[in-house]
Design an enzyme around this catalytic site. Structure first.
Site, PDB file in Angstrom:
ATOM      1  N   ASP A  61      50.339  -5.900  12.508  1.00  0.00           N
ATOM      2  CA  ASP A  61      51.073  -5.497  13.719  1.00  0.00           C
ATOM      3  C   ASP A  61      52.367  -6.282  13.893  1.00  0.00           C
ATOM      4  OD1 ASP A  61      50.390  -8.002  14.911  1.00  0.00           O
ATOM      5  OD2 ASP A  61      48.564  -7.162  15.777  1.00  0.00           O
ATOM      6  N   HIS A  80      49.079 -14.241  20.128  1.00  0.00           N
ATOM      7  CA  HIS A  80      49.905 -14.631  18.979  1.00  0.00           C
ATOM      8  C   HIS A  80      50.479 -16.043  19.119  1.00  0.00           C
ATOM      9  CE1 HIS A  80      50.003 -10.141  18.161  1.00  0.00           C
ATOM     10  NE2 HIS A  80      49.477 -10.685  17.090  1.00  0.00           N
ATOM     11  N   ASP A 111      37.744  -8.216  12.739  1.00  0.00           N
ATOM     12  CA  ASP A 111      36.553  -9.061  12.721  1.00  0.00           C
ATOM     13  C   ASP A 111      35.655  -8.710  11.535  1.00  0.00           C
ATOM     14  OD1 ASP A 111      37.235 -10.421  15.102  1.00  0.00           O
ATOM     15  OD2 ASP A 111      36.727  -8.610  16.195  1.00  0.00           O
ATOM     16  N   ASP A 160      44.679 -13.388  10.310  1.00  0.00           N
ATOM     17  CA  ASP A 160      44.850 -12.538  11.488  1.00  0.00           C
ATOM     18  C   ASP A 160      44.324 -11.147  11.143  1.00  0.00           C
ATOM     19  OD1 ASP A 160      45.682 -11.569  13.947  1.00  0.00           O
ATOM     20  OD2 ASP A 160      47.720 -11.155  13.255  1.00  0.00           O
TER      21      ASP A 160
END
Lengths: 275, 275
Positions: free
Chosen positions: B86, B62, B156, B153
């Site tokens: 998250d 992050h 994939d 973010d």
């Protein structure tokens, strides 16, 4: 049916590689030796069930082990490699205009198996290379030779492993005594997040050197994906010794050399002071 | 009896983590969500059986996803995060003096589960944060808002996965159109050695930006141990935008920022030209 090899090296952590076939499996006097052909990394050499090197990414490890140290000495002529039986470390050293490379590995079987199954790793026919099958601790104790760079390319210091005596305070003193005025020692150490206590012990064992630094590089096959190296110098600062090489490389560049010494704070905390 | 979780993400390669217990296992509208407690990495969030983030090393990911981008924009005030359910990306953004952070995640369950089981990842009560449960593609298509930094973010771009539309040429154009004059886009991409074709596609999709660069950072839990990020800027050069931050970090430093853009030749070959 799929064939998987699992490496249990770091507790609670396991790396799996799918294997096409086992090319060699046997025991030397010192350790279990295995060569497998893997889908992802090509041929893989394992000692006592731990991945040592793979066809696909060995260049990352060997370039970063060798070039920063060879550039830190102002004129490296005589080099000692402790371990390195797969040939990769000496191959990279021999790209420099050195005069003599001594490779001292305790286990002749590692050398023979590597030459047979991973021949592209070594540059075994170079006349400057001398291979000695000997215990490096005894070798240095009895020798009065002086080296410009000493490379430790052994297995890890597992308590019962063949490499354990290479990580004693006494051995590091002996290495120091066999280095020339601007001499440099480089060792592979382990990834920094799994076993900090081993890194710390290594760090403290090098406190006779005026300069000790840690740097890191990528090796995707090793647990955690990076590998760290510890470099100790009697002369020049390894972090400032980056330079364009006169031969092609796939990992090393002067920018990578410089960048490799930038450590994140969580690693720096332990290693920012002189040992 | 030992309980192991295996991640099969990269073909012919498997990562195993020993688990204390499963804390949550369920399916949202979009994906399988799982939280396990592991010995090595603490609590781990998995989506569709792929590790997303872990308590022990999430800071590395992050910090490196956020700080280079926020420093590349001269005065980032409005930030959009695509995915990031998250909470870790927005937590790092909120350490900067920004005015407004919009987090657009399609899956409310990821947000709820993360807030419950990984509360330390988020800074959910900051008044500058607005959370929208929406498809980011539709959100941007209907919005006329302009952002200084857009952070991708997401999971994939797996062919059947929920994130696939976020990696289309059209979506990147839409991102470009929603960025201010010196706007910056940063995305996590995958490790560079396993799936170069995806990296290449991503690279080519960003050719409307005058500057696109790749940088890398360590994330031990991800396959291969490093993660790469692609950053596209309408203004300043991200590689030269390193700066000391006014708050403590455990991974980011100006030296690490600078070092992260030094790529080994085997990676550079593909990405040295403008897309």
């Amino acid at each position: 049916m799929a064939l998987w090899y699992y490496e249990d090296y770091i507790p609670h952590y396991r790396l799996g590689l799918e294997i096409k076939e086992t090319l060699f499996l046997g025991n030397s006097l010192y350790q279990k030796i295995q060569v497998v052909d893997s889908y992802l990394y090509g041929k893989v050499l394992l000692l006592d069930d731990i991945v040592q090197t793979t066809e696909k990414d060995e260049f990352m490890y060997h370039e970063m082990l060798i070039h920063p140290a060879l550039l830190t000495h102002p004129q490296p002529k005589k080099i000692l490699i402790v371990g390195g039986g797969d040939g990769g470390a000496s191959r990279e050293v021999l790209k420099h205009p050195v005069k003599k490379v001594k490779l001292v590995d305790i286990d002749s079987a590692v050398i023979e198996i590597s030459r047979k199954f991973l021949p592209e790793l070594g540059n075994w026919n170079d006349q400057r290379l001398e291979v000695l099958v000997e215990d490096a601790v005894k070798y240095l104790a009895l020798s009065e030779e002086i080296f410009d760079v000493i490379v430790m390319d052994s297995t890890d210091p597992l308590p019962s492993g063949v490499a354990e005596p290479l990580f004693s305070k006494e051995f590091f003193q002996s290495v120091y005594d066999h280095l020339s005025e601007d001499g440099v020692l480089v060792s592979q150490i382990e990834p920094p997040f799994f076993q900090p206590e081993r890194e710390q012990r290594h760090w403290e064992s090098l406190n006779m050197f005026p300069l000790v630094k840690v740097y890191w590089g990528l090796v995707p096959t090793y647990p955690g994906g990076i590998w760290t190296y510890m470099i100790a110098s009697k002369g020049k600062d390894p972090a400032a010794s980056f330079k364009k090489l006169s031969f092609p490389t796939r990992y090393y560049t002067p920018e990578i050399h410089r960048a490799a010494f930038a450590l994140p704070p969580f690693m720096q905390e332990r290693l920012s002071k002189k040992p």
